[in-house]
Design an enzyme around this catalytic site. Structure first.
Site, PDB file in Angstrom:
ATOM      1  CG  ASP A   1      -1.907   1.207   1.437  1.00 24.24           C
ATOM      2  OD1 ASP A   1      -2.229   1.654   0.140  1.00 24.24           O
ATOM      3  OD2 ASP A   1      -1.857   1.702   2.320  1.00 24.24           O
TER       4      ASP A   1
ATOM      5  CG  ASP B   1      -1.735   7.733   0.375  1.00 28.27           C
ATOM      6  OD1 ASP B   1      -1.196   8.777   0.227  1.00 28.27           O
ATOM      7  OD2 ASP B   1      -2.172   7.214  -0.628  1.00 28.27           O
TER       8      ASP B   1
END
Lengths: 441, 441
Positions: free
Chosen positions: A154, A156
């Site tokens: 992932d 952010d």
């Protein structure tokens, strides 16, 4: 006729919702894969997804994998954990190595119902400890990395927060690339194109291909929504989508031949409800796509529902995140809030593209040819990144630089809710910079 | 931390949600009632709710009624139905009187689980038939009206559609007034003040008091939200509310001394998330109120959540209707869609004022001194009007001039869901004009 109090979306449990999304998307995806024929649709010069025999083989393999996972997703994770634990000197010592592990293992042991069954299966397969959520020490990291060839991250909260890279994260990814590991970036954020993400990755020091191949490592929901619509709208002449979202989402959709309307502000038109409903609609709109839209408005909500009343119009949500975290614990409302509003007014469930829907993983799998047993999912959210990894039979690492905390892990382990039980990672790190010692050794 | 997929609002069942609202509101209401003291707060010259001993007695009686209803709401409805059925010549003949009744009674007999228990209780108490959803013939209407002194009406879809009165409805209400029946109007619509509703009632021929007492019969969610905030914010110096709603909602709040901010358009300010969060907040905002707001926007959503992060800030929704019906089957998105978006971003449940939350009935009860056994609720929605009536022990009449249909009734009777089982009226009429023959006889 029912109000929100009795509407299906509102009353579905998380697991029901997840299952309904997954089944919807897989059905659509596989059906479309098989119907796309040997060549597959070439969209505006973009190379089509792998087509024909390989594509079908992948789809079928992915379908079989789904069935296995559906029947007992535990086996995948258990095998992965057993491998890791053996190299880590056994889960028991791993569990004893730190206070947190002790708390988490104790919590796991105290868990009731399916938790106990799971613990029993783990004991049988992994040698006396279920090994869930163990701190990923340097030696465990070395053992794990020796056992995998692909790491999915992932972005952010994992690689960066806003415009600031997590300290040590760029070095960790550079070292992983140097070790020949294949990297992929899976993000629910629909506000950037693949190319924009690739530029940000390079700008912040995470490397990755430039030039024509830029973005090939990035699987954002804008791009994956485009893949979904290309499949679902295959054969529709000059399809259009009403887009609650930004330019990036529209750009990805248009790259696969779906024209976009509705992007940008849409102020209230007319003096009252009747005139709001008289605002003209575009012809040939085959889908309403709800992404992150800072220009979301009541007028857009009404228009979306009017399009959704037309026969065959799809409702697609890029993701269901309730919040978009910023620095210092600040956040803004996430796309999920907008999807819920549209679902409730339309009295329909959206097809969800992003994590934890496995459709986004199928996109990676189609392009990478993933072997789940040799793949790690690294994320900061239990309810998206880790749930996706567990559901798809990947090994999972939670990093504590983002949304979820060890308290959340413990709460999930102690929960009686099956869907929460699935939101427990195999390992955790304070930051992905913790991978560096294992890579420099 | 959880996304919408795991958020509580999204995963509550209708019954859980209704119970949580009811308990929240009753707790707040009663606590505030008792804390308001013998005189009660006089707000901007508006006469206070009945205060002191009587008010407390009412609250306690209403609390006892709640306990009885909570323990077995069936008894109220069963007694009411028994009375009606005796005068109607027995439920069996009533059930045999028309095809629809036969289908509905058959459906009730076929219902499983709690349905069978309920049917058995009904058989014991009402003489062999549960008498649910019987067409209200002229003779049954005469019997029913002889047995009640108060009729509560929903407005949109019952008295009128848009600006057009339901044919015969004004004459029916005029006849009811002439018979000395007390009328009340309970609407989830938050876009009109009591006075504005009183003017519309008179304009369309439904009568009612004019002048200073105008609106005394009207219980809209704008007014009732004001009563709720007056109670919950009692003692707060110069409280303010951030209002996602219109001028009417703000006017009712300001009439009880709650200053309103945020009404009207609120365009996106600044270039990105950080600047959106830098938009200034008003001080002393003690509540976020979500009503019908055609100017709803992403910027308002963000601001609402920022206020809700402040300690003690209430989240109040006027109602959870998913749609606002217009003429010819057209509709616009309802307030519930906006409440859901705010709930999901704030990760909090709103206190809901309107039907089927019983708070709005408590407002009527406080001002009218209602005896539920001698009160009828007339509405066009099973999930708001009829559910409220059943929950509060009133007799219930569904009129088919609005949202719900007999097919919906049948579906609820056949449902295994307890909350849907409650959404079945005692009687139905094609239109409230069907009451006229009984009143003219």
């Amino acid at each position: 006729m029912s109000s929100g109090l009795t509407s299906c979306p509102g009353s579905r449990t998380p697991l029901q919702r997840f299952r309904s999304e997954r089944s919807t998307l897989n059905a659509g995806w596989l059906a479309a894969s098989q119907s796309s024929g040997p060549a597959g649709p070439a969209a505006n010069g973009r190379p089509p997804l792998r087509a024909g025999p390989r594509r079908l083989a992948l789809s079928v393999r992915s379908q079989r994998r789904r069935e296995r996972i559906g029947a007992g997703s535990f086996q995948w994770a258990a095998r992965a954990r057993r491998g890791a634990n053996e190299r880590a000197g056994g889960g028991a010592s791993a569990a004893a190595a730190g206070g947190c592990e002790e708390r988490l293992v104790a919590a796991a042991a105290a868990a009731t119902g399916c938790g106990r069954r799971r613990a029993a299966m783990a004991a049988a397969e992994a040698g006396g400890d279920d090994g869930r959520c163990v701190r990923l020490s340097a030696e465990r990291a070395q053992a794990l990395l020796a056992d995998v060839d692909t790491l999915l991250f992932d972005c952010d909260g994992v690689l960066w927060r806003g415009e600031t890279a997590v300290p040590g994260a760029p070095e960790a990814l550079t070292a992983l690339r140097a070790r020949g590991k294949r990297l992929g970036f899976i993000t629910n954020n629909s506000s950037k194109t693949r190319q924009a993400y690739a530029e940000k990755l390079r700008r912040l020091g995470f490397g990755g291909p430039a030039g024509p191949g830029a973005g090939a490592e990035v699987f954002g929901t804008a791009y994956c929504t485009a893949l979904y619509l290309r499949q679902r709208l295959a054969g529709a002449p000059a399809p259009k989508a009403y887009v609650l979202g930004g330019e990036a989402l529209a750009a990805e959709l248009e790259a696969v031949g779906v024209a976009c309307v509705g992007v940008g502000p849409e102020p209230l038109q007319g003096e009252g409800p009747r005139s709001w409903l008289d605002a003209p609609l575009e012809p040939d709109v085959r889908a309403v796509v709800v992404g992150f839209d800072p220009h979301f408005s009541y007028m857009k909500l009404i228009k979306a529902v009017r399009y959704l009343q037309q026969p065959g119009c799809l409702l697609v949500g890029t993701n269901m995140d309730n919040r978009l975290p910023l620095e210092n614990g600040r956040f803004i409302a996430g796309t999920g809030c907008l999807v819920r509003a549209v679902e409730m007014a339309a009295q329909r469930q959206a097809d969800i593209i992003g994590k934890p829907s496995r459709f986004i993983f199928d996109c990676v799998s189609q392009e990478y040819g993933i072997n789940p047993e040799r793949t790690v999912m690294v994320g900061d959210r239990l309810d998206t990144d880790i749930l996706l990894g567990v559901t798809c039979g990947l090994r999972t690492i939670l990093t504590l630089t983002g949304v979820s905390t060890l308290r959340d892990v413990k709460s999930n382990q102690e929960s009686d809710c099956m869907s929460k039980k699935k939101m427990v990672p195999d390992f955790y790190v304070d930051s992905i910079a913790d991978l560096l010692p294992a890579l420099q050794g």
